[in-house]
Design an enzyme around this catalytic site. Structure first.
Site, PDB file in Angstrom:
ATOM      1  N   CYS A 206      58.214  95.540  22.447  1.00 41.99           N
ATOM      2  CA  CYS A 206      58.885  95.339  23.610  1.00 41.99           C
ATOM      3  C   CYS A 206      59.119  93.704  23.632  1.00 41.99           C
ATOM      4  O   CYS A 206      57.848  93.033  23.792  1.00 41.99           O
ATOM      5  CB  CYS A 206      58.324  95.969  24.911  1.00 41.99           C
ATOM      6  SG  CYS A 206      58.991  95.311  26.372  1.00 41.99           S
ATOM      7  N   CYS A 209      56.758  92.758  27.128  1.00 41.90           N
ATOM      8  CA  CYS A 209      55.347  92.848  27.202  1.00 41.90           C
ATOM      9  C   CYS A 209      54.794  93.220  26.004  1.00 41.90           C
ATOM     10  O   CYS A 209      53.427  93.265  25.798  1.00 41.90           O
ATOM     11  CB  CYS A 209      55.211  94.087  28.293  1.00 41.90           C
ATOM     12  SG  CYS A 209      55.623  95.723  27.633  1.00 41.90           S
ATOM     13  N   CYS A 228      60.773 100.996  26.822  1.00 42.90           N
ATOM     14  CA  CYS A 228      59.314 100.638  27.164  1.00 42.90           C
ATOM     15  C   CYS A 228      58.616 101.215  28.014  1.00 42.90           C
ATOM     16  O   CYS A 228      58.988 101.136  29.243  1.00 42.90           O
ATOM     17  CB  CYS A 228      59.196  98.952  27.209  1.00 42.90           C
ATOM     18  SG  CYS A 228      57.368  98.692  27.347  1.00 42.90           S
ATOM     19  N   CYS A 231      56.414  98.673  30.689  1.00 40.58           N
ATOM     20  CA  CYS A 231      57.204  97.835  31.487  1.00 40.58           C
ATOM     21  C   CYS A 231      58.633  98.251  31.975  1.00 40.58           C
ATOM     22  O   CYS A 231      59.161  97.386  33.008  1.00 40.58           O
ATOM     23  CB  CYS A 231      57.241  96.159  30.932  1.00 40.58           C
ATOM     24  SG  CYS A 231      58.572  95.780  29.639  1.00 40.58           S
ATOM     25  N   ASP A 356      63.512  84.381  -2.118  1.00 40.95           N
ATOM     26  CA  ASP A 356      62.289  85.503  -1.774  1.00 40.95           C
ATOM     27  C   ASP A 356      62.536  86.929  -2.310  1.00 40.95           C
ATOM     28  O   ASP A 356      63.375  87.416  -1.565  1.00 40.95           O
ATOM     29  CB  ASP A 356      61.574  85.362  -0.565  1.00 40.95           C
ATOM     30  CG  ASP A 356      60.605  86.298  -0.027  1.00 40.95           C
ATOM     31  OD1 ASP A 356      60.277  87.102  -1.088  1.00 40.95           O
ATOM     32  OD2 ASP A 356      60.032  86.139   0.775  1.00 40.95           O
TER      33      ASP A 356
END
EC number: 6.3.5.13
Length: 450
Positions: A206, A209, A228, A231, A356
């Site tokens: 989230c 939070c 979430c 929150c 990469d």
């Protein structure tokens, strides 16, 4: 237009004419030359256009192509950058090539690289930004996903009145307040069912939070109807909805968006998102459903997006792969195939690919070990790394062949035991392979993206 801009335009268009007349390439060079004469030339070239910008990690090319196909059903002047030159000089070259009809509305639908967006919006003022998704990709260029998102938010902020049309199923696109107004598209095709994303999924914390997000519906990776429980952060209301997915195969899909039925002639869930984004753009500009339907149904494959090339009787489907999420979606799409197939996997690690290559270890190549694939060819400049990854994934050594030479790859394809072949390839390997195939007469064009 001032004298400097006039000279820059003349230099760019002259070089463009020369390159098209006497060579086969040069999509970005005219733009480079024009920018040297007038760094602000783009501001002059684009001033009479309604500009739609498509950016994000995956899906830019097909979303752009579908949007252009749809808008061309309604408007006569639709400019785009089909060669895939999506950095500043390429965008300038695109506008230099324009031959619009006078006194008619002019659109430019532009695919723009995430890292280049802020540079482009220094000079052009888009009316609409389309954000497809943000996934981990080319860490050497973009960094982590939140860094990439900040890049495109900053680029959009230079046109604060422009609307951002974002993938509402992606949590990151709801993580920051923006100066731009926002609209959202997404999937709303299943009943709610409590679930969580796979443990090896990026972007599921989230942003408010830092607790792990839960989902009531997941399409793939971290996309879906998220919330979430700690929150209350949740997916925003969708302005454009896919409400039914009636059929999905390895080569097509049928679905309903805002009460209208459509069919797409490429396979995979990820490509349905591209069609949904293009449809949302069309609805934003009030294009009628029958015209959207015709544009989406246009069966023309674009560069590396399930192009089918016949090589001495072998039907080869060429698919660009460049990061774990995109690769896994391609693997899922291939898994829908109703026929036996052989596999070719080409890996390069040049700047345009991302240097990469650790991302291949996050791709679900293990899925191929449970599929009856009679023959696998590993190739490209990093063929040894590709071979090792496939062996670790469980591909038996007696089914696996390794080679760096693309000429040899083509010859081996001719000897494969199946009629159907999937070729998964990174960007520069696609370019190299297409040129080889063009030189041998198996396809038109080659190095350029179409």
């Amino acid at each position: 237009m001032g004298i400097r801009s006039y000279i820059a335009s003349f230099v760019g268009k002259s070089s463009q004419w020369f390159l098209k007349t006497f060579t086969k390439g040069g999509s970005s060079l005219p733009g480079k030359l024009a920018l040297k004469v007038d760094p602000a030339i783009l501001d002059h070239l684009a001033k009479d256009y309604k500009v739609v910008v498509v950016t994000g990690t995956n899906g830019k090319t097909l979303t752009t192509a579908l949007t252009v196909n749809i808008l061309q059903q309604e408007f006569d002047n639709v400019l785009t950058n089909p060669t895939g030159a999506n950095m500043v000089q390429g965008i300038v070259s695109t506008f230099l090539s324009a031959k619009p009809k006078k006194e008619q509305k002019k659109f430019a639908v532009l695919e723009i690289d995430e890292a280049s967006l802020s540079k482009v919006t220094d000079f052009i003022k888009p009316e609409l930004f389309v954000f497809t998704n943000i996934f981990r990709d080319q860490m050497d260029r973009y960094g982590e996903i939140y860094t990439t998102y900040q890049m495109i938010v900053d680029g959009a902020a230079k046109s604060p009145e422009a609307t951002i049309l974002a993938n509402g199923d992606s949590p990151i696109f709801n993580s920051l307040e923006t100066v731009n107004p926002r609209k959202y598209y997404g999937f709303d095709h299943q009943a709610d069912q409590e679930q969580m994303a796979h443990y090896n999924t990026d972007g599921v914390l989230c942003p408010k939070c830092q607790h792990i997000l839960h989902y009531k519906m997941i399409t793939y990776a971290n996309l879906g109807k998220y919330y979430c429980p700690n929150c209350g952060f949740t997916r925003p209301d969708l302005d454009y909805k896919l409400t039914n997915l009636s059929n999905m195969t390895n080569t097509s899909a049928e679905f309903t968006i805002d009460h209208n039925d459509y069919k797409l002639e490429v396979g995979g869930m990820y490509n349905i998102y591209n069609a949904l984004a293009a449809t949302a753009v069309a609805e934003y500009y009030h294009v009628a459903p029958e015209k959207i339907r015709k544009g989406i149904g246009f069966d023309e494959k674009v560069f590396g997006r399930q192009e089918v090339v016949e090589i001495d009787g072998k039907k080869c489907t060429l698919v660009l792969v460049k990061n774990p999420v995109g690769l896994n979606q391609v693997i899922d799409m291939i898994g829908l195939s109703p026929y036996s197939f052989s596999l070719v996997s080409l890996l390069n690690a040049n700047y345009a690919d991302g240097t990469d290559i650790s991302w291949i270890w996050d791709g679900n190549y293990e899925a191929f070990s449970t599929t009856d694939i009679p023959k696998v060819i590993a190739g490209g400049e990093r063929h040894e790394d590709m071979t090792k990854r496939l062996k670790v994934a469980g591909i038996p050594e007696d089914k696996l062949t390794e080679t760096q030479s693309l000429d040899e790859v083509i010859e081996q394809i001719k000897q494969l035991p199946t009629e159907h072949v999937y070729i998964l390839s990174t960007y520069t390997a696609v370019l190299q392979l297409r040129k080889k195939l063009a030189d041998k007469g198996y396809m038109k064009g080659g190095m350029e993206r179409g």
